[in-house]
Write a protein that holds these residues in place. Structure first.
Motif, PDB file in Angstrom:
ATOM      1  N   MET A   1       0.850  -1.164   0.000  1.00 49.97           N
ATOM      2  CA  MET A   1       0.000   0.000   0.000  1.00 49.97           C
ATOM      3  C   MET A   1       0.897   1.228   0.000  1.00 49.97           C
ATOM      4  SD  MET A   1      -2.998   0.940   2.728  1.00 49.97           S
ATOM      5  CE  MET A   1      -4.191  -0.222   2.160  1.00 49.97           C
ATOM      6  N   ARG A   2       0.630   2.127  -0.911  1.00 48.31           N
ATOM      7  CA  ARG A   2       1.452   3.340  -1.012  1.00 48.31           C
ATOM      8  C   ARG A   2       1.205   4.267   0.183  1.00 48.31           C
ATOM      9  NH1 ARG A   2      -1.151   3.753  -5.711  1.00 48.31           N
ATOM     10  NH2 ARG A   2      -1.575   5.944  -5.363  1.00 48.31           N
ATOM     11  N   ARG A   3       2.254   5.033   0.514  1.00 52.74           N
ATOM     12  CA  ARG A   3       2.166   5.892   1.708  1.00 52.74           C
ATOM     13  C   ARG A   3       1.049   6.919   1.605  1.00 52.74           C
ATOM     14  NH1 ARG A   3       8.186   8.095   1.354  1.00 52.74           N
ATOM     15  NH2 ARG A   3       8.367   6.249   0.142  1.00 52.74           N
ATOM     16  N   GLU A   4       0.703   7.346   0.383  1.00 52.90           N
ATOM     17  CA  GLU A   4      -0.404   8.304   0.229  1.00 52.90           C
ATOM     18  C   GLU A   4      -1.728   7.672   0.645  1.00 52.90           C
ATOM     19  OE1 GLU A   4       1.533   7.438  -2.582  1.00 52.90           O
ATOM     20  OE2 GLU A   4       2.972   9.021  -2.173  1.00 52.90           O
ATOM     21  N   LEU A   5      -1.893   6.407   0.327  1.00 51.42           N
ATOM     22  CA  LEU A   5      -3.120   5.701   0.722  1.00 51.42           C
ATOM     23  C   LEU A   5      -3.150   5.468   2.226  1.00 51.42           C
ATOM     24  CD1 LEU A   5      -3.441   3.078  -2.146  1.00 51.42           C
ATOM     25  CD2 LEU A   5      -4.886   5.048  -1.753  1.00 51.42           C
ATOM     26  N   ILE A   6      -1.996   5.103   2.791  1.00 47.12           N
ATOM     27  CA  ILE A   6      -1.923   4.900   4.238  1.00 47.12           C
ATOM     28  C   ILE A   6      -2.262   6.200   4.949  1.00 47.12           C
ATOM     29  CG2 ILE A   6      -0.421   4.306   6.184  1.00 47.12           C
ATOM     30  CD1 ILE A   6       1.205   2.574   4.213  1.00 47.12           C
ATOM     31  N   ALA A   7      -1.747   7.307   4.451  1.00 45.38           N
ATOM     32  CA  ALA A   7      -2.015   8.617   5.065  1.00 45.38           C
ATOM     33  C   ALA A   7      -3.502   8.930   5.060  1.00 45.38           C
ATOM     34  CB  ALA A   7      -1.243   9.712   4.339  1.00 45.38           C
ATOM     35  N   GLY A   8      -4.222   8.443   4.047  1.00 42.92           N
ATOM     36  CA  GLY A   8      -5.668   8.683   3.978  1.00 42.92           C
ATOM     37  C   GLY A   8      -6.437   8.021   5.101  1.00 42.92           C
ATOM     38  N   PHE A   9      -5.858   7.009   5.740  1.00 42.48           N
ATOM     39  CA  PHE A   9      -6.531   6.329   6.854  1.00 42.48           C
ATOM     40  C   PHE A   9      -6.237   6.987   8.200  1.00 42.48           C
ATOM     41  CE2 PHE A   9      -6.146   2.756   3.775  1.00 42.48           C
ATOM     42  CZ  PHE A   9      -7.509   2.547   3.587  1.00 42.48           C
ATOM     43  N   LEU A  10      -5.280   7.891   8.204  1.00 43.24           N
ATOM     44  CA  LEU A  10      -4.918   8.564   9.449  1.00 43.24           C
ATOM     45  C   LEU A  10      -5.948   9.633   9.805  1.00 43.24           C
ATOM     46  CD1 LEU A  10      -1.088   9.091   8.833  1.00 43.24           C
ATOM     47  CD2 LEU A  10      -2.169   7.378  10.317  1.00 43.24           C
ATOM     48  N   PRO A  11      -6.048   9.959  11.108  1.00 41.66           N
ATOM     49  CA  PRO A  11      -6.916  11.074  11.497  1.00 41.66           C
ATOM     50  C   PRO A  11      -6.446  12.371  10.812  1.00 41.66           C
ATOM     51  CG  PRO A  11      -6.225   9.831  13.430  1.00 41.66           C
ATOM     52  CD  PRO A  11      -5.456   9.304  12.253  1.00 41.66           C
ATOM     53  N   GLU A  12      -7.359  13.285  10.632  1.00 37.06           N
ATOM     54  CA  GLU A  12      -7.082  14.513   9.887  1.00 37.06           C
ATOM     55  C   GLU A  12      -5.926  15.311  10.491  1.00 37.06           C
ATOM     56  OE1 GLU A  12      -9.391  18.532   8.379  1.00 37.06           O
ATOM     57  OE2 GLU A  12     -10.559  16.828   9.099  1.00 37.06           O
ATOM     58  N   ILE A  13      -5.792  15.304  11.795  1.00 37.10           N
ATOM     59  CA  ILE A  13      -4.717  16.057  12.430  1.00 37.10           C
ATOM     60  C   ILE A  13      -3.340  15.540  12.009  1.00 37.10           C
ATOM     61  CG2 ILE A  13      -4.670  14.680  14.541  1.00 37.10           C
ATOM     62  CD1 ILE A  13      -4.292  18.449  14.487  1.00 37.10           C
ATOM     63  N   TYR A  14      -3.242  14.194  11.831  1.00 41.53           N
ATOM     64  CA  TYR A  14      -1.979  13.614  11.371  1.00 41.53           C
ATOM     65  C   TYR A  14      -1.739  13.939   9.899  1.00 41.53           C
ATOM     66  CZ  TYR A  14      -1.588  10.884  15.675  1.00 41.53           C
ATOM     67  OH  TYR A  14      -1.468  10.512  16.977  1.00 41.53           O
ATOM     68  N   GLN A  15      -2.808  13.924   9.119  1.00 40.33           N
ATOM     69  CA  GLN A  15      -2.670  14.226   7.694  1.00 40.33           C
ATOM     70  C   GLN A  15      -2.160  15.653   7.494  1.00 40.33           C
ATOM     71  OE1 GLN A  15      -6.239  13.300   5.487  1.00 40.33           O
ATOM     72  NE2 GLN A  15      -6.436  11.307   6.496  1.00 40.33           N
ATOM     73  N   VAL A  16      -2.630  16.585   8.331  1.00 35.83           N
ATOM     74  CA  VAL A  16      -2.193  17.970   8.229  1.00 35.83           C
ATOM     75  C   VAL A  16      -0.716  18.085   8.627  1.00 35.83           C
ATOM     76  CG1 VAL A  16      -2.513  20.287   9.228  1.00 35.83           C
ATOM     77  CG2 VAL A  16      -4.506  18.909   8.618  1.00 35.83           C
ATOM     78  N   ALA A  17      -0.297  17.299   9.627  1.00 37.78           N
ATOM     79  CA  ALA A  17       1.071  17.370  10.131  1.00 37.78           C
ATOM     80  C   ALA A  17       2.070  16.622   9.252  1.00 37.78           C
ATOM     81  CB  ALA A  17       1.123  16.819  11.554  1.00 37.78           C
ATOM     82  N   LEU A  18       1.569  15.872   8.298  1.00 41.92           N
ATOM     83  CA  LEU A  18       2.454  15.050   7.463  1.00 41.92           C
ATOM     84  C   LEU A  18       3.216  15.925   6.469  1.00 41.92           C
ATOM     85  CD1 LEU A  18       3.353  12.190   6.679  1.00 41.92           C
ATOM     86  CD2 LEU A  18       1.404  12.081   5.148  1.00 41.92           C
ATOM     87  N   ARG A  19       4.537  15.949   6.627  1.00 40.35           N
ATOM     88  CA  ARG A  19       5.404  16.702   5.738  1.00 40.35           C
ATOM     89  C   ARG A  19       6.647  15.861   5.451  1.00 40.35           C
ATOM     90  NH1 ARG A  19       2.207  20.497   6.052  1.00 40.35           N
ATOM     91  NH2 ARG A  19       1.939  22.186   7.472  1.00 40.35           N
ATOM     92  N   MET A  31       6.150   1.642   6.576  1.00 40.85           N
ATOM     93  CA  MET A  31       4.914   0.852   6.410  1.00 40.85           C
ATOM     94  C   MET A  31       4.716   0.460   4.947  1.00 40.85           C
ATOM     95  SD  MET A  31       2.323   2.830   8.995  1.00 40.85           S
ATOM     96  CE  MET A  31       0.937   1.737   8.729  1.00 40.85           C
ATOM     97  N   GLU A  32       4.996   1.388   4.042  1.00 40.38           N
ATOM     98  CA  GLU A  32       4.877   1.094   2.611  1.00 40.38           C
ATOM     99  C   GLU A  32       5.832  -0.037   2.228  1.00 40.38           C
ATOM    100  OE1 GLU A  32       4.801   3.617  -1.521  1.00 40.38           O
ATOM    101  OE2 GLU A  32       6.354   4.146  -0.063  1.00 40.38           O
ATOM    102  N   GLY A  33       7.054   0.020   2.727  1.00 43.75           N
ATOM    103  CA  GLY A  33       8.036  -1.022   2.435  1.00 43.75           C
ATOM    104  C   GLY A  33       7.645  -2.376   2.994  1.00 43.75           C
ATOM    105  N   LEU A  34       7.013  -2.383   4.166  1.00 43.91           N
ATOM    106  CA  LEU A  34       6.578  -3.640   4.772  1.00 43.91           C
ATOM    107  C   LEU A  34       5.408  -4.265   4.005  1.00 43.91           C
ATOM    108  CD1 LEU A  34       6.811  -2.746   8.561  1.00 43.91           C
ATOM    109  CD2 LEU A  34       8.298  -4.286   7.271  1.00 43.91           C
TER     110      LEU A  34
END
Length: 190
Positions: A1-19, A31-34
């Motif tokens: 699963m690509r990291r962009e898809l994994i990020a979509g499952f995170l709560p919105e606060i984490y998505q905003v903090a993702l840089r 996680m993507e590598g695993l």
């Protein structure tokens, strides 16, 4: 699963903090590598399970599972001992495994026995006849005569095992090869 898809499952606060360069981005990369090896295996699962494309050892396992183990030869001299092989080659076994469901569905029919032998040996022109006259000229009830081209003689042990197991249970049989110089017959009576 690509990291962009994994990020979509995170709560919105984490998505905003993702840089990029943050610990969260590094965690998503791990996680993507695993997930990658599992996903690539799942993407090609049909090739793994297909007897025509799967690994050779899996084809032998499928043959055993489908009741075709009686037709395998073992280096140890008995089923399960040593390494299995099929007299006509693994490619023929692959075809037999792929056709097993149809062959079992129509088991006991003359046409099915012909088809089974043709697939197993790779030799065309095999015929199964019933209503064959005996030496006295009278029709032998419940008797099959299997006629094979001369080239099938090299697979005689395999042919004999298949005919003995796949013929109708109530029928006797004889096996004949087209080569008239050595008129070799095998019989089995109930």
């Amino acid at each position: 699963m690509r990291r962009e898809l994994i990020a979509g499952f995170l709560p919105e606060i984490y998505q905003v903090a993702l840089r990029p360069g943050t610990p969260l981005a590094a965690l998503l990369a791990v996680m993507e590598g695993l997930h990658m090896p599992t996903e690539s295996r799942l993407d090609s699962l049909d090739a793994v399970l297909d007897p025509l494309r799967g690994e050779e050892r899996f084809v032998f396992m499928l043959a055993d599972w489908l009741g075709l183990a009686a037709y395998l030869d073992w280096t140890g001299g008995r089923p399960g001992a040593g390494v299995a092989s099929f007299a006509t080659g693994t490619e023929r076994l692959r075809l037999l495994v792929a056709e097993a469901a149809r062959l079992w569905r129509d088991r006991g029919l003359r046409q099915t026995l012909e088809r089974f032998l043709t697939i197993a040996t790779g030799i065309e022109g095999i015929q199964v006849e019933d209503g064959v006259a005996g030496a006295d000229g009278r029709i032998r009830p419940f008797h099959l005569q299997v006629l094979l081209p001369a080239e099938a003689r090299r697979y005689a042990p395999l042919v004999a095992r298949i005919v003995a197991a796949e013929r109708p249970a109530h029928a006797t049989y004889s096996i004949r090869y087209a080569d008239p110089s050595e008129d070799q017959e095998q019989h089995a009576e109930l």
